[in-house]
Scaffold this motif. Structure first.
Motif, PDB file in Angstrom:
ATOM      1  N   VAL A 780      -7.445   5.769  -2.409  1.00 13.10           N
ATOM      2  CA  VAL A 780      -5.964   5.912  -1.976  1.00 13.10           C
ATOM      3  C   VAL A 780      -5.851   5.826  -1.301  1.00 13.10           C
ATOM      4  CG1 VAL A 780      -4.768   8.122  -1.702  1.00 13.10           C
ATOM      5  CG2 VAL A 780      -6.395   8.510  -3.226  1.00 13.10           C
ATOM      6  N   ILE A 781      -4.754   4.768  -1.251  1.00 15.09           N
ATOM      7  CA  ILE A 781      -4.120   4.069  -0.138  1.00 15.09           C
ATOM      8  C   ILE A 781      -3.197   5.541   0.998  1.00 15.09           C
ATOM      9  CG2 ILE A 781      -2.669   2.157   1.564  1.00 15.09           C
ATOM     10  CD1 ILE A 781      -4.116   0.197  -0.591  1.00 15.09           C
ATOM     11  N   CYS A 782      -3.006   6.117   1.531  1.00 12.06           N
ATOM     12  CA  CYS A 782      -2.236   6.588   2.051  1.00 12.06           C
ATOM     13  C   CYS A 782      -0.623   6.512   2.233  1.00 12.06           C
ATOM     14  CB  CYS A 782      -2.427   7.582   3.218  1.00 12.06           C
ATOM     15  SG  CYS A 782      -4.299   8.720   2.939  1.00 12.06           S
ATOM     16  N   GLU A 783      -1.123   5.110   3.098  1.00 12.56           N
ATOM     17  CA  GLU A 783       0.972   4.415   3.720  1.00 12.56           C
ATOM     18  C   GLU A 783       0.550   3.133   3.094  1.00 12.56           C
ATOM     19  OE1 GLU A 783      -1.870   3.892   6.525  1.00 12.56           O
ATOM     20  OE2 GLU A 783      -1.060   5.974   5.956  1.00 12.56           O
ATOM     21  N   PRO A 784       1.607   2.915   3.000  1.00  9.59           N
ATOM     22  CA  PRO A 784       2.010   1.091   2.800  1.00  9.59           C
ATOM     23  C   PRO A 784       1.752   0.470   4.522  1.00  9.59           C
ATOM     24  CG  PRO A 784       3.929   2.196   2.679  1.00  9.59           C
ATOM     25  CD  PRO A 784       3.030   3.099   2.362  1.00  9.59           C
ATOM     26  N   GLN A 785       0.809  -1.047   3.648  1.00 12.23           N
ATOM     27  CA  GLN A 785      -0.075  -1.530   5.462  1.00 12.23           C
ATOM     28  C   GLN A 785       1.427  -2.195   5.868  1.00 12.23           C
ATOM     29  OE1 GLN A 785      -2.323   0.100   7.405  1.00 12.23           O
ATOM     30  NE2 GLN A 785      -2.405   1.403   4.766  1.00 12.23           N
ATOM     31  N   LEU A 786       1.044  -3.309   6.668  1.00 16.42           N
ATOM     32  CA  LEU A 786       2.823  -4.148   6.900  1.00 16.42           C
ATOM     33  C   LEU A 786       2.333  -5.520   6.193  1.00 16.42           C
ATOM     34  CD1 LEU A 786       3.360  -2.833  10.934  1.00 16.42           C
ATOM     35  CD2 LEU A 786       4.161  -2.677   8.702  1.00 16.42           C
ATOM     36  N   LYS A 787       0.523  -5.862   6.256  1.00 13.02           N
ATOM     37  CA  LYS A 787      -0.001  -6.427   5.364  1.00 13.02           C
ATOM     38  C   LYS A 787      -0.497  -6.267   4.060  1.00 13.02           C
ATOM     39  CE  LYS A 787      -1.200  -9.064  10.433  1.00 13.02           C
ATOM     40  NZ  LYS A 787      -2.470  -9.159  10.747  1.00 13.02           N
ATOM     41  N   PRO A 788      -0.007  -7.334   3.137  1.00 12.07           N
ATOM     42  CA  PRO A 788      -0.935  -7.159   1.867  1.00 12.07           C
ATOM     43  C   PRO A 788      -2.124  -7.175   1.170  1.00 12.07           C
ATOM     44  CG  PRO A 788       0.533  -9.159   1.720  1.00 12.07           C
ATOM     45  CD  PRO A 788       0.811  -8.053   3.086  1.00 12.07           C
ATOM     46  N   THR A 789      -3.282  -8.083   2.500  1.00 10.10           N
ATOM     47  CA  THR A 789      -4.214  -8.550   2.936  1.00 10.10           C
ATOM     48  C   THR A 789      -4.718  -7.398   3.303  1.00 10.10           C
ATOM     49  OG1 THR A 789      -4.360  -9.404   5.313  1.00 10.10           O
ATOM     50  CG2 THR A 789      -3.516 -11.268   2.855  1.00 10.10           C
TER      51      THR A 789
END
Length: 873
Positions: A780-789
């Protein structure tokens, strides 16, 4: 001589005679004991033999059987005899020698002898009398008589029997004849190694037999899979396979609905109404063709939820083969076997103990060799004797090793071209010609991993950019093991602090090389040991400054490995300058990173430039395909879908949901403040009143019901603390950058051993790097990250080689606000990476190279959100 003098002399003679009898008794007691002991020592020493290889003697050996107890007891009885002091020994010698002769001579002065003795005899008698008087006076003034009485009264027969284990004890007095370093080894120590040695030799002889058994078992599993597939394949496929030439209505009318039924009933097909001999033959032939084609392309898959008898038999055969073939590469164990074989082969069947006297080798070395042989033998017996143990447990512990063996036997559909990436033909040819020496490697290599290691060896300085989970670590260890086999001794791994422990573990479990932790307490001692002994030193990017100037020329690393090499993408950073100084000074370097391009093409070009400044690489002017051609001599990447045909599927779900009223309040306040970080966290700080938190609780509950474990990632510590306090059940973490590397690994180990439903909460920039967390199959990723990597790395912690469950990835996204805009930016960065760094894909034209930093992204989004919320536009 006057009568009175003779009377006095007679008294002296009586006392001296008594003393003499004491001395004689003592001699008679001691003499047989000493004779027996000397005989025992001679017999034992005469059986000492020399053992070794060639002209070198490793040990002198004395084998003892139960019958030698009598000899050891004889030695002990002599040792138990009271020690005779010099005065006592001299007294005994006098009393049994000169005094004895004097007592005989002095008789000429008494009785008839006095009358008939000649002058000379009388003179001799008088001298004897004088001697006896002097001796009597001398003895009377000492403790000699008391000592003699005590010695004569001793009962030597009371000494009990002495056991063989005491042969080197001081109470036996034999050890000094063999040497101070002699040691006793019990038969049971040798018997275990003897059994193990037999297992090793049997395994070497039976390897081909085990390999054949694996092939047969693998074919059986594959055929069972083909049967299931054909049973689900409609009979209409026969028509498709023959370009519509077959009419299958007769089959359908006969109740034959799938291809497998055609094969099962092939003997009856020709007799069906409306079929006939020719058509029936064609139908069965078409079905056989489909069966053969399916079989040829069917990889073997091992489903832990469907433990069929055929698959169990395959795993059992694989375990036996792995144990048998591993012995050929276990050079240290084979050397240990060679060292102990002469001793084990020379053992007397009756021997219960062995005395070893070190010559070229110490007894400690022998015991180490015995232990190594015993460990290897236990492994071999565990593989060959399949009655004990569950092969499924072993498979669950190390699935990657099992799949590597299947790939080696052709049961997995590895694509050779995809495993080679986009390399020039001449490099591919050179890599193919290199024979990889894996004698110091304990891990099994997949075909693509072997190619990657050989590529690094041939090209000397490279980037291994394989996608997360493909085993970049073991590829680099294969490089170091090969170089060690060719004579190199010192190697250096540089990595983030979070994965130092993992690297030390991997070196120890997957190779024969020694690992040294040049980080934290004890690093000075570890550095000295590494310089002295060689092996793999593991340090961190931040410790490179301490390491500068401390490595002498004789310990210069033959190869460098930089893990998570995107840490040095910025050429102006201090750690980059220190890293590149090492790279420039070294003949070989391997940069490991699944994300060579995170934001800009320039980052990728920098990494290549550190290794190969001779390659002319443009950062933005060339088309992607041409760019990839230019970096190909130094860059190799394979993706999961290209080479891991057995990897369970990954299901990614974007969970879009509205904000709750309190979420909206937090979000609006953050926008007004212009606080981008607070905007990203706003939808998860209201506990159970947050929509995202409610959905997270549902996901965790569902995972527990489905017997899964969960990884929860967030960039923000506040969010992690909130999640850890709200989630039910067993929660581990938060695993953050402030947690030490050793404690991180311990946390992961405890999570891996926890029951279903457990949750590991981790900061995405800490838990998403370097750790292997296959125990979790829900991410589970709680919020989108600024880098796809960043997301790819986090997901790759779980969805990697060795994962046995399908992996579910849930992204928690708010329908309104910052999440939507970040997703749009991510899409553009994804495209950039795919076209320039993901070598298995091609592009028709050069895309725009977006050079957008995190700060610029934040300013853009905050401005847009202010306009949307505050103006209503």
């Amino acid at each position: 001589m006057e009568r009175e003098a003779r009377q006095h002399l007679r008294g002296v003679m009586e006392e001296v005679s008594r003393w003499r009898r004491l001395a004689v008794r003592i001699v008679e007691q001691r003499e047989p004991v000493e004779t027996a002991a000397e005989d025992a020592a001679g017999r034992l020493l005469g059986r000492v033999t020399s053992l070794g290889t060639g002209s070198s003697t490793a040990w002198r050996v004395l084998q003892l059987t139960p019958s030698d107890t009598e000899l050891v007891t004889s030695l002990a009885r002599r040792r138990a005899l009271p020690e005779l002091s010099t005065p006592v020994q001299q007294g005994i010698d006098q009393l049994t020698g000169d005094a004895d002769r004097a007592l005989t001579a002095v008789r000429a002065l008494f009785g008839a002898r006095r009358l008939f003795s000649g002058k000379s005899r009388k003179n001799e008698a008088e001298q004897a009398a004088a001697y006896l008087a002097s001796l009597h006076e001398q003895v009377a003034s000492t403790r000699l008589v008391t000592d003699l009485e005590s010695l004569a009264a001793r009962d030597g027969s009371a000494i009990p029997s002495v056991g063989l284990p005491d042969i080197l004890d001081d109470s036996v007095g034999f050890g000094h004849r063999l040497g101070a370093r002699a040691e006793l080894v019990e038969r049971r120590e040798l018997d275990a190694a003897r059994t193990a040695l037999a297992a090793m030799e049997r395994a070497l002889q039976r390897e081909n037999e085990f390999r054949t058994a694996v092939s047969a078992a693998g074919d059986a599993v594959r055929q069972a899979e083909v049967r299931k597939l054909l049973a689900d394949m409609p009979v209409e496929r026969l028509k498709d396979a023959t370009n519509g030439q077959l009419r299958i209505n007769a089959l359908i009318d006969a109740g034959i609905g799938n291809v497998q039924q055609v094969l099962d009933r092939r003997a009856r097909i020709r007799s069906l109404p409306g079929v006939g001999e020719t058509t029936g033959t064609r139908m069965v032939g078409a079905a056989r063709t489909i069966w053969q084609t399916t079989l040829d392309e069917m990889p073997v898959r091992i489903d832990i939820k469907n433990r069929s008898q055929a698959t169990t038999k395959l795993l059992t055969a694989l375990r036996a083969w792995d144990a048998a073939r591993s012995i050929r590469n276990a050079t240290a164990d084979l050397a240990a076997a060679d060292a102990v074989r002469p001793l084990l082969q020379s053992l007397d069947p009756q021997a219960s103990h062995v005395v070893l006297v070190p010559q070229a080798r110490t007894v400690a070395e022998l015991r180490a060799a015995l232990a190594a042989v015993e460990r290897r033998g236990a492994l071999l017996n565990g593989g060959a004797d399949v009655a004990d143990g569950d092969p499924w447990e072993d498979f669950s512990t190390r699935p990657a090793d099992y799949y590597a063996m299947l790939a080696e036997l052709g049961f997995l559909a590895d694509d050779a071209e995809k495993s080679q990436g986009d390399l020039p033909a001449e490099i591919v040819a050179a890599v193919r010609e290199l024979k990889l020496d894996t004698s110091h490697l304990k891990a099994s290599l997949r075909g693509y991993q072997s190619f990657g290691a050989r590529f690094a060896i041939v090209q000397r300085k490279v980037i291994i950019g394989d996608e997360m989970g493909l085993g970049k670590t073991v590829e680099s260890l294969a490089v170091l093991a090969h170089l060690h086999a060719k004579g190199s001794s010192h190697f250096l791994v540089v990595c983030p602090a979070a994965v130092v422990t993992n690297w030390v573990r991997e070196v120890g479990t997957k190779s024969d090389l020694l690992a040294y932790r040049l980080h934290g307490p004890g690093r000075d001692d570890a550095l000295r040991s590494w310089i002295r002994n060689g092996g793999v030193a593991v340090t961190t990017y931040d410790t490179l400054g301490w390491l500068e100037g401390r490595i002498p020329e004789r310990a210069a690393p033959a190869c460098l490995v930089f893990d998570e090499a995107h840490y040095i993408k910025n050429p102006d950073a201090r750690r980059t300058r220190r890293s590149t100084a090492l790279i420039d000074a070294s003949e070989r370097a391997v940069l490991l990173t699944g994300t060579p391009l995170e934001n800009r093409i320039e980052e990728f070009r920098n990494l290549v430039g550190y290794l190969r400044p001779d390659l002319s690489v443009s950062a933005s002017e060339l088309a992607p395909r041409q760019f990839r051609k230019q970096v190909a001599p130094a860059y190799l990447r394979r993706n999961q879908e290209d080479v891991l045909t057995e990897l369970p599927e990954r299901v990614e779900v974007d969970e879009w949901m509205p904000m709750s009223s309190i979420d909206e309040q937090h979000y609006r306040a953050a926008v007004i403040e212009g606080n981008f970080a607070a905007m990203r966290q706003a939808a998860l700080l209201a506990g159970v009143k947050s929509e995202k938190m409610q959905r997270l609780i549902d996901i965790v509950q569902e995972a527990e019901d489905n017997k899964r474990k969960v990884l929860v990632f967030s960039y923000f510590r506040n969010v992690l603390d909130e999640v850890a306090s709200v989630l039910p059940g067993k929660v581990f973490g938060p695993l953050t950058g402030s947690v030490s590397a050793a404690k991180r690994q311990c946390m992961v180990d405890e999570f891996s051993q926890a029951p279903h439903g457990a949750v590991l909460v981790a900061q995405i920039v800490a838990g998403g790097v370097g750790l292997n967390i296959q125990a979790a199959s829900v991410v589970v990723i709680c919020e989108p990250q600024l880098k796809p990597t960043t997301e790819w790395q986090a997901i790759g912690r779980s969805h990697r080689m060795g994962q046995l469950e399908s992996v579910q990835v849930h992204r928690l996204l708010s329908e309104e606000g910052v999440d939507q805009r970040i997703i749009e930016i991510l899409a553009r960065k994804n495209q950039l990476f795919a076209e320039f760094a993901r070598v298995s894909e091609t592009a028709d034209s050069a895309p725009e190279a977006f050079d957008i930093t995190d700060a610029e992204l934040a300013r853009e989004i905050v401005a847009a959100e202010r306009e949307r919320l505050l103006t209503g536009s």
